[in-house]
Design a protein around this motif. Structure first.
Motif, PDB file in Angstrom:
ATOM      1  N   HIS A 135      42.245  15.173  77.360  1.00  0.00           N
ATOM      2  CA  HIS A 135      41.099  15.081  76.459  1.00  0.00           C
ATOM      3  C   HIS A 135      41.036  13.730  75.751  1.00  0.00           C
ATOM      4  CE1 HIS A 135      40.304  19.320  76.994  1.00  0.00           C
ATOM      5  NE2 HIS A 135      41.559  19.599  76.692  1.00  0.00           N
ATOM      6  N   MET A 136      41.971  12.861  76.043  1.00  0.00           N
ATOM      7  CA  MET A 136      42.036  11.573  75.357  1.00  0.00           C
ATOM      8  C   MET A 136      41.874  10.452  76.380  1.00  0.00           C
ATOM      9  SD  MET A 136      46.142  11.707  74.628  1.00  0.00           S
ATOM     10  CE  MET A 136      46.426  10.022  74.251  1.00  0.00           C
ATOM     11  N   ASP A 137      41.919   9.233  75.919  1.00  0.00           N
ATOM     12  CA  ASP A 137      41.820   8.075  76.795  1.00  0.00           C
ATOM     13  C   ASP A 137      42.933   8.118  77.838  1.00  0.00           C
ATOM     14  OD1 ASP A 137      41.039   5.471  77.695  1.00  0.00           O
ATOM     15  OD2 ASP A 137      42.718   4.646  76.531  1.00  0.00           O
ATOM     16  N   ARG A 138      42.579   8.020  79.104  1.00  0.00           N
ATOM     17  CA  ARG A 138      43.538   8.162  80.202  1.00  0.00           C
ATOM     18  C   ARG A 138      44.635   7.104  80.122  1.00  0.00           C
ATOM     19  NH1 ARG A 138      44.542  11.996  83.825  1.00  0.00           N
ATOM     20  NH2 ARG A 138      42.367  12.481  83.946  1.00  0.00           N
ATOM     21  N   LYS A 139      44.282   5.870  79.783  1.00  0.00           N
ATOM     22  CA  LYS A 139      45.271   4.795  79.718  1.00  0.00           C
ATOM     23  C   LYS A 139      46.278   5.057  78.594  1.00  0.00           C
ATOM     24  CE  LYS A 139      45.558  -0.229  79.463  1.00  0.00           C
ATOM     25  NZ  LYS A 139      44.793  -1.476  79.315  1.00  0.00           N
ATOM     26  N   THR A 140      45.781   5.476  77.444  1.00  0.00           N
ATOM     27  CA  THR A 140      46.664   5.798  76.317  1.00  0.00           C
ATOM     28  C   THR A 140      47.543   6.993  76.660  1.00  0.00           C
ATOM     29  OG1 THR A 140      44.946   4.999  74.835  1.00  0.00           O
ATOM     30  CG2 THR A 140      46.714   6.290  73.846  1.00  0.00           C
ATOM     31  N   HIS A 141      46.976   7.972  77.347  1.00  0.00           N
ATOM     32  CA  HIS A 141      47.739   9.163  77.761  1.00  0.00           C
ATOM     33  C   HIS A 141      48.883   8.768  78.692  1.00  0.00           C
ATOM     34  CE1 HIS A 141      48.565  12.812  80.168  1.00  0.00           C
ATOM     35  NE2 HIS A 141      48.466  13.401  78.999  1.00  0.00           N
ATOM     36  N   THR A 142      48.601   7.886  79.640  1.00  0.00           N
ATOM     37  CA  THR A 142      49.643   7.434  80.577  1.00  0.00           C
ATOM     38  C   THR A 142      50.753   6.696  79.835  1.00  0.00           C
ATOM     39  OG1 THR A 142      47.977   7.230  82.310  1.00  0.00           O
ATOM     40  CG2 THR A 142      50.063   6.102  82.675  1.00  0.00           C
ATOM     41  N   ARG A 143      50.381   5.815  78.919  1.00  0.00           N
ATOM     42  CA  ARG A 143      51.394   5.092  78.133  1.00  0.00           C
ATOM     43  C   ARG A 143      52.216   6.063  77.293  1.00  0.00           C
ATOM     44  NH1 ARG A 143      49.156   1.185  74.460  1.00  0.00           N
ATOM     45  NH2 ARG A 143      51.275   0.423  74.283  1.00  0.00           N
ATOM     46  N   MET A 144      51.555   7.084  76.730  1.00  0.00           N
ATOM     47  CA  MET A 144      52.252   8.060  75.892  1.00  0.00           C
ATOM     48  C   MET A 144      53.251   8.866  76.722  1.00  0.00           C
ATOM     49  SD  MET A 144      50.604  11.107  73.567  1.00  0.00           S
ATOM     50  CE  MET A 144      49.952  12.009  74.949  1.00  0.00           C
ATOM     51  N   THR A 145      52.841   9.369  77.880  1.00  0.00           N
ATOM     52  CA  THR A 145      53.740  10.193  78.691  1.00  0.00           C
ATOM     53  C   THR A 145      54.893   9.390  79.278  1.00  0.00           C
ATOM     54  OG1 THR A 145      52.282   9.907  80.601  1.00  0.00           O
ATOM     55  CG2 THR A 145      52.005  11.914  79.287  1.00  0.00           C
TER      56      THR A 145
END
Length: 194
Positions: free
Chosen positions: A82-92
């Motif tokens: 549900h969030m920005d895909r790039k930020t999600h990838t960096r977070m995971t």
């Protein structure tokens, strides 16, 4: 988790299995008050003999499968982003540093739930976006009984608590944490911008 049967349990099973009778598959007769012509019932097909089975023998696996609920980690991994895909990838991948953390180790559910609620509400009010909630992996409490016990009560409850009010309106994404931030015993909680 399996356990070996005691000799008295095996004896009891043999007695029960020896006294069991196969159920008849024939239909019960219709009630006598109906005035329908009675048709001769077709002869039932002979029942297929049951395969022999002894305690301790492995099954053949030809029965229907089981629909077990997937683990919390699998459910969160397969949840839509549900969030920005790039930020999600960096977070995971553990590239983003959480702005705050809450450690729920050793707490009971009745103590952990208000702690989590207060922490998320404070974090949202202070404008934080990424917080870390540490639940721990839980103790293995399964004693081999007939009903399995899940490991890690808080680990299974925290994602649910984050998806129901009053926290559902504040939480944008819940994801298992990267190994450097706790792995399977912690969650990243990405909050909405207020």
């Amino acid at each position: 988790m399996t356990r070996r049967l005691k000799p008295e349990e095996i004896e009891l099973w043999k007695k029960v299995a020896g006294s069991a009778e196969r159920l008849s598959l024939a239909k019960p007769p219709p009630p006598a008050d109906r005035k329908r012509p009675v048709k001769p019932e077709p002869k039932p097909k002979p029942a297929k003999p049951l395969p022999q089975f002894r305690i301790g023998q492995t099954g053949r696996g030809d029965g229907p499968g089981h629909a077990f609920m997937s683990s919390v980690a699998d459910q969160l991994h397969n949840a839509p982003v549900h969030m920005d895909r790039k930020t999600h990838t960096r977070m995971t991948r553990g590239k983003l540093k959480p702005e705050a953390r809450l450690d729920l180790h050793g707490m009971t559910m009745d103590r952990a739930h208000p702690e989590l609620t207060g922490f998320i509400l404070r974090s949202a009010r202070e404008g934080r976006r990424l917080v870390l909630v540490i639940t721990g992996k839980g103790k293995d409490r399964d004693e081999g009984g007939p009903i399995p016990v899940r490991q890690g009560v808080l680990r299974h409850q925290v994602p649910h608590w984050l998806t129901v009010p009053p926290l559902a309106q504040l939480v944008l994404q819940v994801t298992p944490a990267h190994n450097r931030h706790g792995g399977g015993g912690a969650y990243y909680v990405y909050l909405r911008r207020l």
